[in-house]
Structure formats: structure tokens, C-alpha cells
Scaffold this active site. Structure first.
Site, PDB file in Angstrom:
ATOM      1  N   HIS A  38       0.868  -1.187   0.000  1.00  0.00           N
ATOM      2  CA  HIS A  38       0.000   0.000   0.000  1.00  0.00           C
ATOM      3  C   HIS A  38       0.904   1.237   0.000  1.00  0.00           C
ATOM      4  O   HIS A  38       2.019   1.187   0.534  1.00  0.00           O
ATOM      5  CB  HIS A  38      -0.829  -0.056   1.288  1.00  0.00           C
ATOM      6  CG  HIS A  38      -1.901   0.968   1.413  1.00  0.00           C
ATOM      7  ND1 HIS A  38      -1.657   2.246   1.820  1.00  0.00           N
ATOM      8  CD2 HIS A  38      -3.237   0.878   1.208  1.00  0.00           C
ATOM      9  CE1 HIS A  38      -2.804   2.920   1.869  1.00  0.00           C
ATOM     10  NE2 HIS A  38      -3.774   2.107   1.506  1.00  0.00           N
ATOM     11  N   CYS A  72      -4.673   2.396  -3.678  1.00  0.00           N
ATOM     12  CA  CYS A  72      -3.434   2.918  -3.073  1.00  0.00           C
ATOM     13  C   CYS A  72      -2.267   1.972  -3.312  1.00  0.00           C
ATOM     14  O   CYS A  72      -1.399   1.812  -2.440  1.00  0.00           O
ATOM     15  CB  CYS A  72      -3.611   3.185  -1.584  1.00  0.00           C
ATOM     16  SG  CYS A  72      -4.803   4.468  -1.223  1.00  0.00           S
ATOM     17  N   LYS A 100     -10.762  -0.843  10.131  1.00  0.00           N
ATOM     18  CA  LYS A 100     -10.901  -2.015   9.258  1.00  0.00           C
ATOM     19  C   LYS A 100     -11.274  -3.267  10.064  1.00  0.00           C
ATOM     20  O   LYS A 100     -11.558  -4.315   9.495  1.00  0.00           O
ATOM     21  CB  LYS A 100      -9.607  -2.257   8.488  1.00  0.00           C
ATOM     22  CG  LYS A 100      -9.324  -1.168   7.451  1.00  0.00           C
ATOM     23  CD  LYS A 100      -7.997  -1.384   6.799  1.00  0.00           C
ATOM     24  CE  LYS A 100      -7.483  -0.136   6.113  1.00  0.00           C
ATOM     25  NZ  LYS A 100      -8.155   0.161   4.843  1.00  0.00           N
ATOM     26  N   GLN A 133      -4.781  -5.254   6.898  1.00  0.00           N
ATOM     27  CA  GLN A 133      -5.768  -6.184   6.354  1.00  0.00           C
ATOM     28  C   GLN A 133      -5.808  -7.512   7.108  1.00  0.00           C
ATOM     29  O   GLN A 133      -6.653  -8.356   6.828  1.00  0.00           O
ATOM     30  CB  GLN A 133      -5.492  -6.451   4.864  1.00  0.00           C
ATOM     31  CG  GLN A 133      -5.671  -5.227   3.980  1.00  0.00           C
ATOM     32  CD  GLN A 133      -7.095  -4.687   3.987  1.00  0.00           C
ATOM     33  OE1 GLN A 133      -8.061  -5.420   4.231  1.00  0.00           O
ATOM     34  NE2 GLN A 133      -7.244  -3.404   3.733  1.00  0.00           N
ATOM     35  N   ASP A 154       2.832  -4.452   8.174  1.00  0.00           N
ATOM     36  CA  ASP A 154       1.596  -3.704   7.961  1.00  0.00           C
ATOM     37  C   ASP A 154       0.450  -4.704   8.086  1.00  0.00           C
ATOM     38  O   ASP A 154       0.183  -5.482   7.178  1.00  0.00           O
ATOM     39  CB  ASP A 154       1.658  -3.061   6.569  1.00  0.00           C
ATOM     40  CG  ASP A 154       0.313  -2.513   6.118  1.00  0.00           C
ATOM     41  OD1 ASP A 154      -0.686  -2.674   6.846  1.00  0.00           O
ATOM     42  OD2 ASP A 154       0.270  -1.935   5.018  1.00  0.00           O
TER      43      ASP A 154
HETATM   44  N1  PMP Z   1      -1.924  -0.847   4.554  1.00  0.00           N
HETATM   45  C1  PMP Z   1      -2.889  -1.578   4.007  1.00  0.00           C
HETATM   46  C2  PMP Z   1      -2.573  -2.953   3.520  1.00  0.00           C
HETATM   47  C3  PMP Z   1      -4.180  -1.045   3.901  1.00  0.00           C
HETATM   48  O1  PMP Z   1      -5.150  -1.776   3.359  1.00  0.00           O
HETATM   49  C4  PMP Z   1      -4.440   0.248   4.388  1.00  0.00           C
HETATM   50  C5  PMP Z   1      -5.816   0.884   4.271  1.00  0.00           C
HETATM   51  N2  PMP Z   1      -6.352   0.840   2.971  1.00  0.00           N
HETATM   52  C6  PMP Z   1      -3.396   0.967   4.951  1.00  0.00           C
HETATM   53  C7  PMP Z   1      -2.159   0.382   5.025  1.00  0.00           C
HETATM   54  C8  PMP Z   1      -3.582   2.342   5.502  1.00  0.00           C
HETATM   55  O2  PMP Z   1      -4.450   2.308   6.570  1.00  0.00           O
HETATM   56  P1  PMP Z   1      -5.075   3.665   7.175  1.00  0.00           P
HETATM   57  O3  PMP Z   1      -5.578   4.442   6.002  1.00  0.00           O
HETATM   58  O4  PMP Z   1      -6.158   3.190   8.058  1.00  0.00           O
HETATM   59  O5  PMP Z   1      -3.969   4.355   7.891  1.00  0.00           O
END
Ligand code: PMP
Length: 407
Positions: A124, A365, A227, A204, A201
Site C-alpha cells: 500500500h 493505493c 478495518k 488487512q 503492515d
Molecule cells: N496498509 C494496508 C494494507 C491497507 O489496506 C491500508 C488501508 N487501505 C493501509 C495500510 C492504511 O491504513 P489507514 O488508512 O487506516 O492508515
């Protein structure tokens, strides 16, 4: 009982009773943000009606109640990821802030010219850009481990890229765009062979599987509350105590100090050293309610149920002519990403929305990943513990309509 009663689970989520565009809501955008069970909504409501005050400061009753609930949230979070101590649990705004904190506090002080930070092709943006920034600041080099056409890490490349120069290895537990589950335990082991620290990270992973940071032996692990059925604006950063202790604070302000004078400030002990300012009080209390809810349902049962649902969805989508699944790893969770020959992802998303089906379309993203698969965007249907076969059948009916309209 031993069977998973999804109808019963669905009753816990009031928003699922909503109608959207004349259809019952089919919510398949969980990887972007998940819905909240009644218990989380009630917990927030009760907090604001009964206990609201600032924490760690006042000696009055409300402040004590708020502090107790906030710190209970830390214990619930510790247990949720099986961290060894409360000092290792830092509350942050979310995954993005967790990674930036590690990059700026640990990375900025440990990286030098010639050092390498290793990430993967499926990250991401929030696990790419903070590393680019700190590499720019320190002169370190960012390396990217390739993936194969199924969206799986190429293990031989990973082994070859982890070397004497590697100082930080940062990777997703589960890819948000593909659903790939990475072999995180082996990746941590490999990184540790060269003395690199690991940053996982877990954005998910938290809603889908049991996290055990001690079993993983990772150095840092971070995830977002929203999430995993908690409010927005709160998340957890886990870090090993000896690393956190040696790290400088990232932000300065109230709560993160012991004493302040214009000549010298003494920082507070862990975990408060990393929680500057009024903390995310309601968010933490709401997140603890979500964690308790997940533990009650049982993360192992959730994982087993979702695996079966993902298999059903995969089978149904593969029956649709001209549909190409993006991300076909053997170890997957939660995500069905795809493109169709007849229509652009955005048109598909619009038609599905008319049918009451919420999916995400776009690059998720993860623009470098879209480039790798040579697609501008995908349609992503992502699952949570309250989805059922009817949701996937509604998705398929919507996609059949797309084919009729565009063919
Ligand atoms: N890493 C992953 C794999 C994600 O799916 C997301 C959220 N789409 C993020 C990081 C970023 O998370 P947040 O926007 O809640 O900070």
C-alpha cells in the site's frame, strides 16, 4: 454451536438493515473500511453520555473513569495481538501513522547512506512513501522485492535481496489489493539472519486472522481500528520494548513528558513517550469493544468461515466470461480483485452501486501493483465476517447486468 451462524452475526450490524438505491445493502468494501457492530456503537454512546473527560490528568471521578477505560483498552489490545507487555502497545491514528512513526523515529536515527530498506511490490502507498521519505532524508536506498503473476512474493528474490546492507524490511501481512497472505514468519526469520528489523503492515490482517506478535517475532506490527469494526482515527503500533526504549519520541507535547523546563525536557516512560497530546480516548475504548467482539466470535472461526466464502466467490466469478481475477495466490484472505473485458472498473462500480452493491474500484493505493498487472484499476469486492453467499450472488447478478449492458 460449532457451525458459524452468519445470520446471527448480521443482526449485530445495524447498517446491514439499510436499503441502498431500492435494494438491501450488500457491503463488499470491507478492505476500505468495515461496518460497526451495535456493541461498538453502544460503547461510544455510553462513553460520551456517562464518562467523557480527559485522561491521566484530572483527579476527578470522570477523569479517573475515562483513564481506567482507556488503559483497559491497552490491555485488551495487548491480549488481541499477544504482546508481552503493555509498554509495547502504542495507540496511533492508524496504520499510516504507525508506519510513519517507525520510519521517522527508528528509521531516521538508524539509517545511513549505503543502508537499504526492503519492501515488496504489493505494498500500500502507506508502506512505500514513508520509506521513500526517510531514505531521502538519510541517503539510504529503497529496494523492492518482486512478485509473480499470481501476486505472490518471489521467495528466491526476497532471499537474495536481504543482505548485509538491509536495515529494515517492511511488508504487508495481507495485501489490500490482492488478498495475498505473505509468509510473514519466514520473512521475519530471514530478515533477522542479517540483523534487520521488521515492520509488518497488519491493516488487512486484523479483521481476518489471529495475530500473535510473539509467535511472529516481528519487531513492529501496526494496524487500523476502522478495518476491524472499530471507529476511524485509532489504531495500534506494537514494537519490541528494547527498540521502543532506544527510539526518540516522534511528536512532542503533553502526556509524553515527565518534566519540562526551557533548558531540558525528560520524556515519559513507554508507552506514553509516543502518545503526545490528548490521546484517542473514545477511539481506544471503541476499539477495545470491537476486539472483544471479535474474540467472542472467535478469530479462528472467522478465518475458516471467510476462507469458505472466498472459495465460493472465486468459483462464482470464474464462471463469468471475460472476467480476469487479479491476485490468485494459494494463500489468500478477504479480497476478490478483478477486471472485465466489457467495461472499465469505474463503470462496473457505478452499476453495482445502483444495485445496492458496494465495492471499491481504482488502484487501491497500490499504483505500482496496478502497473505490474498492466491494469489501470480493478474492481475489488472485499469480505468481512458478516458477508454471506447471498452477498456474492448479488455481486454476480450485478456483473451479469454489466455484461448485458456493455456487451
Ligand atoms: N496498509 C494496508 C494494507 C491497507 O489496506 C491500508 C488501508 N487501505 C493501509 C495500510 C492504511 O491504513 P489507514 O488508512 O487506516 O492508515
Amino acid at each position: 454451536g460449532t457451525t458459524y451462524d452468519v445470520a446471527r452475526i448480521r443482526e449485530d450490524f445495524p447498517i446491514l438493515r439499510r436499503e441502498v438505491n431500492g435494494h438491501p445493502l450488500v457491503y463488499l468494501d470491507n478492505a476500505a473500511s468495515a461496518q460497526k457492530p451495535q456493541v461498538v456503537i453502544d460503547t461510544l454512546d455510553e462513553y460520551y453520555r456517562e464518562h467523557n473527560a480527559n485522561v491521566h490528568r484530572g483527579l476527578h471521578t470522570l477523569s479517573e473513569e475515562a483513564t481506567t477505560a482507556y488503559e483497559e483498552g491497552r490491555e485488551v489490545s495487548r491480549r488481541f495481538i499477544n504482546a508481552g507487555s503493555l509498554e509495547e502497545v502504542i495507540f496511533v491514528r492508524g496504520t499510516t501513522e504507525g508506519i510513519n512513526l517507525v520510519a521517522q523515529s527508528y528509521g531516521r536515527t538508524h539509517l545511513q547512506r549505503g543502508d537499504e530498506v526492503l519492501i515488496t511490490y504489493m505494498e500500500h502507498h502507506s508502506n512505500i512513501v514513508p520509506w521513500q521519505i526517510v531514505c531521502e532524508q538519510t541517503g539510504a536506498t529503497l529496494k523492492v522485492c518482486p512478485i509473480d503473476e499470481h501476486g505472490q512474493l518471489v521467495w528466491e528474490s526476497f532471499e537474495a535481496l536481504v543482505g548485509a546492507r538491509t536495515k529494515i524490511v517492511a511488508f504487508a501481512h495481507i495485501s489490500n489489493a490482492l488478498g495475498t497472505i505473505n509468509p510473514v514468519r519466514r520473512m521475519v526469520e530471514k530478515a533477522h539472519e542479517v540483523g534487520a528489523v521488521t515492520v509488518i503492515d497488519g491493516a488487512q490482517a486484523a479483521p481476518h486472522l489471529r495475530i500473535d506478535v510473539q509467535a511472529l517475532d516481528c519487531d513492529f506490527y501496526t494496524f487500523s481500528g476502522h478495518k476491524m469494526f472499530a471507529p476511524t482515527g485509532v489504531g495500534v503500533l506494537y514494537g519490541k520494548k528494547h527498540l521502543l526504549e532506544a527510539m526518540p519520541p516522534w511528536q512532542g507535547g503533553g502526556d509524553m513528558i515527565k518534566t519540562v523546563s526551557f533548558e531540558r525536557t525528560v520524556y515519559n516512560a513507554l508507552p506514553y513517550k509516543f502518545e503526545a497530546g490528548t490521546p484517542i480516548i473514545a477511539g481506544v475504548i471503541g476499539m477495545a469493544a470491537a476486539m472483544r467482539y471479535l474474540e467472542e466470535v472467535g478469530l479462528d472461526r472467522i478465518a475458516a468461515y471467510e476462507a469458505e466464502l472466498l472459495e465460493y466467490g472465486t468459483r462464482r466469478l470464474q464462471e463469468i466470461p471475460g472476467l480476469r481475477l487479479i491476485g490468485t495466490a494459494s494463500q489468500k484472505a478477504g479480497v476478490l480483485s478483478f477486471v472485465m473485458d466489457v467495461a472499465h472498473p469505474h463503470d462496473i462500480g457505478t452499476i453495482l452501486s445502483h444495485e445496492g452493491v458496494a465495492v471499491r474500484t481504482g488502484h487501491h493505493c497500490a499504483q505500482p501493483l496496478m502497473d505490474f498487472f498492466q491494469v489501470p484499476a480493478t474492481v475489488r469486492a472485499s469480505l468481512a465476517l458478516y458477508n454471506d453467499r447471498d452477498d456474492l450472488d448479488a455481486l454476480v447478478r450485478g456483473l451479469e447486468k454489466v455484461r448485458r449492458l456493455f456487451a
